[in-house]
Design an enzyme around this catalytic site. Structure first.
Site, PDB file in Angstrom:
ATOM      1  N   MET A 517     -19.995 -24.888  31.136  1.00  0.00           N
ATOM      2  CA  MET A 517     -20.932 -26.001  30.991  1.00  0.00           C
ATOM      3  C   MET A 517     -20.210 -27.326  30.792  1.00  0.00           C
ATOM      4  O   MET A 517     -20.704 -28.375  31.178  1.00  0.00           O
ATOM      5  CB  MET A 517     -21.879 -25.743  29.795  1.00  0.00           C
ATOM      6  CG  MET A 517     -22.913 -24.663  30.063  1.00  0.00           C
ATOM      7  SD  MET A 517     -24.136 -24.576  28.748  1.00  0.00           S
ATOM      8  CE  MET A 517     -23.165 -23.866  27.426  1.00  0.00           C
ATOM      9  N   CYS A 518     -19.062 -27.295  30.174  1.00  0.00           N
ATOM     10  CA  CYS A 518     -18.315 -28.521  29.922  1.00  0.00           C
ATOM     11  C   CYS A 518     -17.284 -28.735  31.023  1.00  0.00           C
ATOM     12  O   CYS A 518     -16.757 -27.774  31.589  1.00  0.00           O
ATOM     13  CB  CYS A 518     -17.602 -28.450  28.566  1.00  0.00           C
ATOM     14  SG  CYS A 518     -18.744 -28.257  27.182  1.00  0.00           S
TER      15      CYS A 518
END
Length: 654
Positions: A517-518
């Site tokens: 996600m990052c």
């Protein structure tokens, strides 16, 4: 009052700040390193003058115009500007020699008698200057070259109302006469008739000559120094006895001077005329206009300064206007969007729009320079709008807006059609309104629809994408004929971000772990990719074909050098590769099938691509390609294992 020299009042200069701003503009855009004399024009007022004031010569931004309209209370004064390139050049100028050289220009007009047709040649001025464009400071020194001739005043008499009355109507007629304005400040008086100096040859030097002079000073019983060169001219032509009617229109007393030439003219004319400071000393003046100009305008000029220096010192052919006037749409206001926008600002781009549906989180400000800690509070500010506001704080004249919308993504089913359709319409409108689109999002599928739209609407499209220690920067190829797509020659256009894929974009964001996600990437990668993306955009604009320009690794592809299609960089070995790939006929984003389908069905086509996982692959032929590759792979395996296969399948291995 007898046996005295002629009393003169010196000319003072008045420089409007707009004059210096015009000098700055011309220095950057036109003059550059050319420090030769530039023609300018000033004006002096002869009616609306305060009490006890010397002649005031004014210059402003209009002083550089060829055609200026003057009021009935002004005389134009021709001059030159010599603007030097360094303050050292200014200091090194021999001021006396320079003044004498300007005096010789006046003297030449007397020798060839051209001044008789144009008296402004006798009242010239000059400005010697240096412009510090970074500091908005200007060193300047006015000069009013006056040829020295010695005259003795036999009588100075004020004119009473009854004495001046016979001349009033003649003065008005003279000022309204259909003569060049340059001829009207001085004239010959012959039995109450005013005559231009062109008729001077009709008068004998042996007789007293009566002349009229419209004075531009209001100091009692002192003539404007503009009279000096007129008297020198008359002495040069042999006139030694003159009566000067000094007419004034400023509520001070007009007067007459009966004068006689006191000394013969020298063979080498002597010139005076440097302006003195307010303290009465000889020396230049300093104008600091930074405090007088709108700070936003100063910022505008300063941004242009560095670019113009780059243009005329290093790369004269660089087209800065096309960069400045381009409207740029950044899809993504995160790390890449922040850095790309800053490079674009540095290039003078004045219109930048952000699109993003995220909010500023606490991890963002250290990597995304348009945000700060306070933007993370209260759940986080909208990224797109905050980025636009940040650009305006950096450069107030930027036109920047942020739109909080979600780009429809292939493989992500429609869940709220009304909202998603509105987002789609807004995205289409934004792409139509802009000249270039940067795809700076962090997922593959968000790039799909903008890629399609940029090809349909023939917009420059640039993608930047990051890996942990790698990056991709590429420009998309566009159709040459968006009206008749079926006639397009695919083999001659560059590919897009999806042309190397054999599967259509699908949902890659659902069920991602934290590390997915990052954005996990070395911090310096984003700066490298962003700067290259912006530089690639600038290079594209320098090519006559713009978005249709072929990939070229030749240094002369544009004025900036080569024009690659793809740049792939790797930090583990600090290498950058320049690659090229043509359009793939089965591409899920830029193939003829996709573009035709979009043009005919628009939103309905987009909905199908969002809702149906295999729709794009079936439409483009990727499904068949995969099936054929699977059959071919199977047959090769059978062949390697020595198994028999039918004749009808032999085509897969031939």
């Amino acid at each position: 009052m007898t046996s005295m020299d002629i009393p003169y009042s010196q000319i003072s200069s008045f420089v409007n700040s707009s004059f210096f701003q015009k000098v700055s503009q011309l220095k950057l855009n036109k003059y550059r390193l050319d420090d030769t004399d530039k023609a300018i024009v000033g004006s002096v007022d002869f009616k609306f003058i305060g009490k006890n004031q010397p002649t005031s010569l004014s210059v402003d931004e209009s002083s550089f115009n060829d055609n200026i309209t003057y009021t009935h209370a002004q005389f134009p004064v021709k001059g030159i500007l010599k603007n030097l390139n360094t303050v050292e050049d200014f200091r090194k100028v021999d001021k006396n020699e320079f003044l004498q050289s300007q005096g010789l220009v006046v003297h030449k007009s007397i020798q060839d008698r051209s001044c008789l047709k144009d008296l402004s040649k006798l009242t010239q001025f000059f400005i010697l200057s240096f412009s510090d464009l970074k500091g908005f400071k200007f060193i300047y020194w006015f000069g009013f070259p006056s040829l020295v001739s010695r005259w003795k005043v036999n009588k100075l008499s004020g004119l009473t109302e009854s004495q001046i009355e016979p001349y009033e109507s003649k003065l008005n007629e003279w000022l309204n006469a259909r003569l060049p304005i340059e001829q009207k400040q001085a004239f010959i008086i012959d039995n109450l008739e005013f005559k231009p100096f062109e008729q001077l040859s009709s008068f004998s030097p042996d007789d007293q000559l009566n002349i009229g002079f419209i004075d531009t000073s209001s100091i009692l019983n002192k003539c404007s120094t503009q009279l000096r060169n007129i008297l020198y001219m008359l002495a040069y032509y042999g006139f030694e006895n003159i009566k000067v009617y000094n007419f004034r229109f400023n509520n001070t007393t007009s007067f007459t001077l009966d004068i006689t030439l006191a000394e013969p003219l020298t063979s080498e004319p002597k010139t005076t005329g440097w302006e003195r400071t307010a303290q009465g000393k000889l020396g230049p003046k300093l104008a600091d206009i930074g405090a007088l100009v709108d700070p936003a305008r100063l910022a505008d000029q300063s941004v242009d300064l560095n670019l113009k220096l780059m243009k005329w010192r290093v790369m004269p052919e660089l087209d800065l206007d096309i960069i400045k006037n381009s409207k740029v749409l950044l899809l993504g206001a995160g790390t890449l969007g922040s850095y790309v926008s800053r490079v674009l600002l540095g290039y003078g781009v004045r219109h930048i729009t952000f699109v993003d549906n995220g909010k500023v989180s606490f991890s963002n400000p250290v990597r995304q320079p348009l945000f700060n800690f306070t933007d993370c509070l209260e759940g986080g500010a909208p990224k797109a709008e905050t980025a636009a506001k940040a650009l305006k704080l950096i450069f107030p004249l930027i036109t920047s807006q942020g739109y909080n919308l979600e780009v429809p993504m292939a493989g992500h089913p429609v869940t709220d059609e009304k909202r998603q359709y509105e987002d789609y319409q807004r995205l289409v409108t934004l792409i139509k309104e802009h000249d270039v689109v940067f795809l700076l999002m962090d997922s593959r599928e968000t790039r799909w629809l903008p890629t399609v739209l940029c090809n349909v609407f023939d917009k420059i499209c640039i993608t930047a994408a990051l890996g942990f220690d790698s990056y991709l920067v590429m420009r998309h190829g566009n159709l040459f004929n968006t009206e008749h797509i079926e006639a397009e020659e695919n083999s001659h256009r560059l590919g897009c971000y999806f042309c190397n894929d054999i599967i259509a974009p699908k949902d890659s964001t659902t069920d991602r772990t934290l590390d997915q996600m990052c954005t996990v990437t070395r911090p310096g990668v984003a700066l490298l990719a962003s700067s290259l993306a912006a530089e690639l955009f600038v290079s594209i604009l320098q090519h006559p074909l713009k978005s249709h320009a072929p990939a070229s690794l030749h240094d002369n592809a544009t004025v900036l050098g080569c024009l690659p299609q793809q740049l792939r960089g790797f930090l583990h070995n600090f290498e950058t590769s320049k690659l090229e790939a043509n359009n793939y006929e089965y591409c899920s984003a830029c193939s003829i099938q996709v573009l035709n389908e979009y043009k005919s069905r628009t939103w309905d086509f987009v909905k199908d691509a969002l809702n149906e996982n295999n729709y794009l692959e079936d439409l483009t032929g990727l499904t068949k390609v995969k099936q054929e590759s699977e059959i071919a792979e199977k047959k090769f395996q059978e062949f390697e294992n020595g198994l028999e296969f039918s004749d009808e399948d032999s085509e897969w291995i031939n």
